[in-house]
Scaffold this active site. Structure first.
Site, mmCIF file in Angstrom:
data_model
loop_
_atom_site.group_PDB
_atom_site.id
_atom_site.type_symbol
_atom_site.label_atom_id
_atom_site.label_comp_id
_atom_site.label_asym_id
_atom_site.label_seq_id
_atom_site.Cartn_x
_atom_site.Cartn_y
_atom_site.Cartn_z
ATOM 1 C CD GLU A 254 -2.704 -1.166 2.570
ATOM 2 O OE1 GLU A 254 -3.607 -2.001 2.649
ATOM 3 O OE2 GLU A 254 -2.354 -0.444 3.511
ATOM 4 C CE LYS A 256 5.972 4.634 6.782
ATOM 5 N NZ LYS A 256 5.546 5.815 7.476
ATOM 6 N NE ARG A 277 2.974 6.317 16.361
ATOM 7 C CZ ARG A 277 3.988 6.042 15.568
ATOM 8 N NH1 ARG A 277 3.844 6.127 14.272
ATOM 9 N NH2 ARG A 277 5.126 5.702 16.063
ATOM 10 C CD GLU A 307 -0.634 8.245 8.047
ATOM 11 O OE1 GLU A 307 -0.929 7.467 8.972
ATOM 12 O OE2 GLU A 307 0.404 8.918 8.026
ATOM 13 C CG PHE A 348 -4.144 1.637 6.701
ATOM 14 C CD1 PHE A 348 -3.958 0.945 7.877
ATOM 15 C CD2 PHE A 348 -3.791 2.978 6.653
ATOM 16 C CE1 PHE A 348 -3.435 1.568 8.991
ATOM 17 C CE2 PHE A 348 -3.259 3.611 7.765
ATOM 18 C CZ PHE A 348 -3.081 2.909 8.945
ATOM 19 N NE ARG A 424 8.253 0.117 15.974
ATOM 20 C CZ ARG A 424 8.023 1.232 15.292
ATOM 21 N NH1 ARG A 424 8.155 1.254 13.979
ATOM 22 N NH2 ARG A 424 7.676 2.335 15.907
ATOM 23 C CE LYS A 430 9.471 2.300 9.759
ATOM 24 N NZ LYS A 430 9.263 3.216 10.839
HETATM 25 P P1 ATP Z 1 8.252 6.695 10.041
HETATM 26 O O1 ATP Z 1 8.939 7.498 11.115
HETATM 27 O O2 ATP Z 1 9.145 5.870 9.196
HETATM 28 O O3 ATP Z 1 7.254 7.486 9.277
HETATM 29 P P2 ATP Z 1 6.449 5.934 11.834
HETATM 30 O O4 ATP Z 1 7.221 6.276 13.043
HETATM 31 O O5 ATP Z 1 5.463 6.885 11.281
HETATM 32 O O6 ATP Z 1 7.458 5.599 10.722
HETATM 33 P P3 ATP Z 1 5.845 3.250 11.617
HETATM 34 O O7 ATP Z 1 5.060 2.283 12.359
HETATM 35 O O8 ATP Z 1 7.291 2.986 11.635
HETATM 36 O O9 ATP Z 1 5.624 4.663 12.181
HETATM 37 O O10 ATP Z 1 5.244 3.357 10.149
HETATM 38 C C1 ATP Z 1 3.887 3.186 10.010
HETATM 39 C C2 ATP Z 1 3.152 4.499 9.968
HETATM 40 O O11 ATP Z 1 2.878 4.834 8.621
HETATM 41 C C3 ATP Z 1 1.790 4.333 10.585
HETATM 42 O O12 ATP Z 1 1.833 4.686 11.950
HETATM 43 C C4 ATP Z 1 0.868 5.240 9.796
HETATM 44 O O13 ATP Z 1 0.741 6.471 10.484
HETATM 45 C C5 ATP Z 1 1.611 5.467 8.504
HETATM 46 N N1 ATP Z 1 0.924 4.900 7.318
HETATM 47 C C6 ATP Z 1 0.739 5.555 6.155
HETATM 48 N N2 ATP Z 1 0.133 4.789 5.242
HETATM 49 C C7 ATP Z 1 -0.117 3.586 5.833
HETATM 50 C C8 ATP Z 1 -0.717 2.369 5.385
HETATM 51 N N3 ATP Z 1 -1.181 2.210 4.153
HETATM 52 N N4 ATP Z 1 -0.785 1.359 6.283
HETATM 53 C C9 ATP Z 1 -0.304 1.488 7.542
HETATM 54 N N5 ATP Z 1 0.285 2.614 8.012
HETATM 55 C C10 ATP Z 1 0.382 3.661 7.176
#
Ligand code: ATP
Length: 572
Positions: A254, A256, A277, A307, A348, A424, A430
């Site tokens: 998907e 991001k 969050r 998101e 999502f 996690r 990701k």
């Molecule tokens: P980063 O700092 O790399 O952006 P993060 O700290 O935001 O990562 P992670 O859990 O590492 O958090 O990455 C997932 C985050 O990406 C989710 O918390 C969400 O907010 C965002 N996101 C965006 N698109 C999607 C998607 N399609 N599915 C799940 N999460 C998504």
């Protein structure tokens, strides 16, 4: 229970830095309170008086605490301020002056944990005329009948700065040790999973006392915030296929989206609640989202994960998180701001649907359900852009398209995986272009000079260890703006941080760790100057993360990994 007894536990915890020893101390304490009527004492162990999801604040500054101390002890405010400047820790000040109270406390009753909880829980509810005086009254009431160590910990609790080092991991382990066998792996998993669903350690402890079957009964419920699922990094698209591919080699990919997480709930009464969050409720700030939900989702009750991403009204290009972040905290002109900074909801996942938890269902099935109940409407609400494939080339193209469309990268999801709140674990991964950036918390700052006089202009930032202890890693100033029109300014950060100041020495201040920022940097070096053992080279502030809490900041493990990678890169 006598508050003094709890304070003795605090003292022991403070004296013992070892996590194992802390767990032992806590477990013994928890065993001793199993038969208490109220398990809210468990919140006090982390310096809280509500469950983690509760966003209420005491709204007490150091100045107000000083006034309460003066009223309770009969000392002059000036004298207390002087001591505070000398000792740096308002808790120690409270302890010291409580030893020499001039007011009589001979007839005061012994302080109970119940009374402490009652007075502190009442603080946020005080509004209107005379609020400050009433707040001081509630605190002074506690301080005037407290011993010196009680005064120390009441004050620290008020300042959200208990300093006894009890992170969520330690508390979870202590609950297991107190209620089950130390070696019982299933119990750890059940306690953690129950906590992730309700984010309330008192409730989890209460159920754990009664047995695993009671923990199993803890279920999701719309309107009750839960910890969202997170994703580790994939090293490459190939790595993502290897780690997440099913028997046919397929994965779901998907976009991001570069926005912020929204957990959207609709309960049996039809009420809609939106959480970030970090479990803050933001429903009021997003009337547009409530409207989209009502119009485009067909279901009686649900919890959906999504998101929110901003876009430019004219060009219809997606914008970055920074652009829409001000919507999260906005208290006035909400409709106008929603008009100026529109957002699109990209759904999502679905965790709960029409009275049933969906988290044990495979991701594929949950996706099918969101496609069934959501009527897509671009720029309002839609299901996340998704591709299911076993073809690396197609995945690569999808990734490039995501970047072209202004998104951060891609999320890779195992088709058969359940949704595991708070984890996690690799059901999701990701993948995005390599960036040297970390989310860190501000723990200190320094006032500037010259044209920055009066503003905090250099910020000490920290990551955390696995138990939530903060470890300094650098100072940031570059990237913060002089003028607010250009982005987050020194003035804005100063305003946000000032109420969080816990001590001052000259130009330097210590700050309650609460405000999370994204910092980019050129590299991470080993450094004896900071207690993390690392320092950021050329750090630059890039975003104020109003959607993140201290639980979301980079861990020392992540820092070590980034550092090792750089060392490796330089070696080969
Ligand atoms: P980063 O700092 O790399 O952006 P993060 O700290 O935001 O990562 P992670 O859990 O590492 O958090 O990455 C997932 C985050 O990406 C989710 O918390 C969400 O907010 C965002 N996101 C965006 N698109 C999607 C998607 N399609 N599915 C799940 N999460 C998504």
């Amino acid at each position: 229970m006598q508050y003094q007894k709890l304070c003795e536990v605090y003292e022991e915890l403070e004296k013992n830095p070892s996590r194992l020893k802390k767990t032992e101390i806590l477990a013994e304490f928890l065993k001793s309170i199993k038969n208490e009527k109220h398990h809210e004492i468990v919140y006090l162990l982390q310096g809280r008086v509500w469950p983690d999801y509760e966003e209420k604040e005491f709204g007490i500054s150091t100045q107000l605490t000083i006034k309460a101390l003066a009223r309770a002890t009969g000392k002059q405010e000036e004298e207390i301020v002087k001591k505070w400047k000398k000792l740096g820790d308002i808790g120690e000040v409270a302890a010291e002056i409580s030893k020499t109270k001039s007011q009589h406390t001979l007839f005061s009753t012994k302080l109970t944990t119940y009374k402490v909880l009652e007075n502190l829980q009442a603080l946020p509810g005080l509004v209107g005329k005379g609020t400050i005086d009433k707040k001081i009254g509630l605190i002074a009431e506690l301080l005037s009948c407290s011993s010196h160590i009680e005064a120390k910990y009441i004050t620290r609790t008020l300042m959200n700065d208990l300093r006894v080092g009890v992170g969520s991991g330690t508390l979870r382990d202590a609950i297991v040790w107190a209620c089950f066998d130390k070696e019982d792996k299933e119990a750890f998993q059940k306690v953690q999973s129950a906590y992730d669903k309700v984010t309330d350690f008192a409730l989890v402890f209460n159920k754990a006392i009664k047995g695993k079957h009671e923990l199993d009964k803890i279920e999701l419920s719309p309107g009750q915030p839960l910890k969202v699922m997170l994703a580790p990094k994939a090293e490459s698209i190939k790595d993502a296929f290897e780690r997440a591919g099913n028997e046919k080699g397929e994965i779901a990919i998907e976009y991001k989206y570069d926005g912020f997480r929204m957990l959207i709930n609709k309960d049996e009464k039809g009420e809609i609640k939106i959480f970030t969050r970090r479990l803050d409720e933001v429903t009021k700030q997003f009337p547009d989202v409530v409207k989209y939900i009502r119009e485009h989702i067909k279901a009686d009750t649900f919890i959906i994960d999504s998101e929110a991403v901003g876009y430019n009204k004219k060009t219809k290009r997606y914008t970055s998180f920074q652009h829409i972040s001000q919507r999260i905290k906005r208290k006035y002109d909400i409709a106008k701001l929603a008009e100026e900074l529109p957002i699109e909801i990209n759904v999502f996942d679905i965790l709960y649907y029409n009275g049933k938890s969906m988290i044990q269902e495979p991701f594929e099935k949950r996706t099918a359900l969101i496609h069934k109940i959501i009527k897509n409407n671009k720029f309002h609400i839609q299901t996340a852009h998704q591709l299911i494939t076993s073809d690396e080339k197609k995945a690569e193209e999808f990734y490039k398209q995501a970047l072209k469309d202004g998104q951060e990268g891609i999320m890779i999801k195992k088709l058969e995986s359940p949704y595991q709140p708070g984890t996690r674990v690799g059901n999701w991964l990701k993948f995005k272009p390599v960036a040297n950036e970390l989310d860190l918390v501000i723990v200190g700052a320094e006032y500037g000079t010259g044209k920055r006089a009066g503003w905090l202009s250099s910020f000490d930032v920290a990551c955390s260890d696995e138990d939530g202890k903060f470890l300094d890693i650098g100072k940031v100033s570059t990237g913060v703006k002089e003028k607010s029109e250009e982005g987050t300014s020194y003035e804005e950060l100063t305003q946000i941080l000032k109420p969080l100041i816990t001590s001052e020495t000259g130009k330097k201040v210590k700050i309650k760790p609460k405000i999370v920022i994204t910092v980019d940097f050129q590299e991470i070096q080993g450094s004896p100057s900071y207690n993390s053992g690392f320092a950021l080279r050329f750090p630059r502030f890039t975003a104020l993360r109003t959607d993140r809490s201290v639980h979301d900041i980079a861990t020392i493990d992540e820092v070590k990994k980034l550092h090792n990678k750089e060392v490796l890169k330089r070696t080969y």
